[in-house]
Design a protein around this motif. Sequence first.
Motif, PDB file in Angstrom:
ATOM      1  N   ARG A  31      56.278  98.045  55.768  1.00  0.00           N
ATOM      2  CA  ARG A  31      56.646  99.161  55.647  1.00  0.00           C
ATOM      3  C   ARG A  31      55.678  99.334  54.089  1.00  0.00           C
ATOM      4  O   ARG A  31      55.488 100.535  53.852  1.00  0.00           O
ATOM      5  N   ARG A  32      55.657  98.208  53.359  1.00  0.00           N
ATOM      6  CA  ARG A  32      54.585  98.316  52.492  1.00  0.00           C
ATOM      7  C   ARG A  32      53.393  98.960  52.853  1.00  0.00           C
ATOM      8  O   ARG A  32      53.150 100.013  51.903  1.00  0.00           O
ATOM      9  N   THR A  33      52.665  98.687  53.336  1.00  0.00           N
ATOM     10  CA  THR A  33      51.783  99.561  54.300  1.00  0.00           C
ATOM     11  C   THR A  33      51.546 100.871  54.666  1.00  0.00           C
ATOM     12  O   THR A  33      50.932 101.993  54.046  1.00  0.00           O
ATOM     13  N   LEU A  34      52.564 101.061  55.849  1.00  0.00           N
ATOM     14  CA  LEU A  34      53.286 102.237  55.629  1.00  0.00           C
ATOM     15  C   LEU A  34      53.254 103.313  54.426  1.00  0.00           C
ATOM     16  O   LEU A  34      52.691 104.419  54.643  1.00  0.00           O
ATOM     17  N   ALA A  35      53.787 102.470  53.695  1.00  0.00           N
ATOM     18  CA  ALA A  35      54.814 103.181  52.641  1.00  0.00           C
ATOM     19  C   ALA A  35      53.253 104.181  51.587  1.00  0.00           C
ATOM     20  O   ALA A  35      53.103 105.032  50.727  1.00  0.00           O
ATOM     21  N   LEU A  36      52.227 102.628  51.334  1.00  0.00           N
ATOM     22  CA  LEU A  36      50.571 102.967  50.750  1.00  0.00           C
ATOM     23  C   LEU A  36      50.760 104.680  51.908  1.00  0.00           C
ATOM     24  O   LEU A  36      49.674 105.325  50.555  1.00  0.00           O
ATOM     25  N   LEU A  37      49.908 104.048  52.675  1.00  0.00           N
ATOM     26  CA  LEU A  37      48.503 104.958  53.668  1.00  0.00           C
ATOM     27  C   LEU A  37      49.767 106.410  53.348  1.00  0.00           C
ATOM     28  O   LEU A  37      49.298 107.510  53.432  1.00  0.00           O
ATOM     29  N   GLY A  38      51.617 106.365  53.390  1.00  0.00           N
ATOM     30  CA  GLY A  38      51.721 107.896  52.756  1.00  0.00           C
ATOM     31  C   GLY A  38      51.923 108.252  51.858  1.00  0.00           C
ATOM     32  O   GLY A  38      51.240 109.981  51.219  1.00  0.00           O
TER      33      GLY A  38
END
Length: 294
Positions: free
Chosen positions: A35-42
């Motif tokens: 989720r952290r990676t997806l949040a960063l990309l978002g």
Amino acid sequence: MDALPGTTRTADRSARPLWTLGLFRSELATTFRRRRTLALLGVLAAVPVLIGFAVRAETAGGGSVGDGGGQGPAFFTQITHNGLFLVFAALAATLPVFLPMAVGVVAGDAIAGEASSGTLRYLLVAPAGRTRLLLVKYATAVAFCLAATLAVAVSALLAGAALFPVGEVTTISGTRISFGQGLFRALLIAVLVAVSLTGLAALGLFVSTLTGSGVAAMAATVGLVVTAQILDAVPQLDALHPYLFPHYWLSFADVLREPVLWDDILRNLGLQGVYAAVFGSAAWARFTSKDITA
């Protein structure tokens, strides 16, 4: 004495290149499902959209970007004439802070995060080996560099095309190139920005081998980014500037010249290669001799 059958199969398996590829695919899947990676990309993808709407709102009444005299940050004044410039403006806006911080989080957590969660010893029990595992971790960090840069570039391209007209591109040199050529140069710039972050990824990986705390490694890596940026902005330290990894980051602007000026671009690529080699070797020396207790 014959070797145990299981030992032989394990050694054969670990020696196969396909096993390394499988480990890399597994690491990629694990990293990009977080989720952290997806949040960063978002967040990175949202920055160009916010910039686009801000420029659109500021120029809605016929005004110009900046102080009213058409003077704004690099590339920003051209966005209203050609939405493709939102790609260049977004990369220029995110490269000093947002992109390196995101890369610092992922690279800093690569080894230290596994140690703090207690999974590092489990990974090393599998027939991966420390060197192979470290290479896979670095390759994954580099893949994130590319994914993060493309998230910004693609989001900016879509927002720019939706909010502003697109067409022929006026280069910094004043010449005009076709939209197709401009699109190709935008892709080239995105790749150059991604490569510009590979030195930082190696530095973050080295920091990650120094501690068993993922949070500490991420914070230290981001702190090094901020420190390097501050040092690069101090005029009295101009002799040090060419050796700081962020110094040539914005050299990608030379791709929009006609002809393209490669001098600073090549200096940047060489500098990132040196950082990757030096800190990659330091990470290997530390990790292969480190006593893994978690």
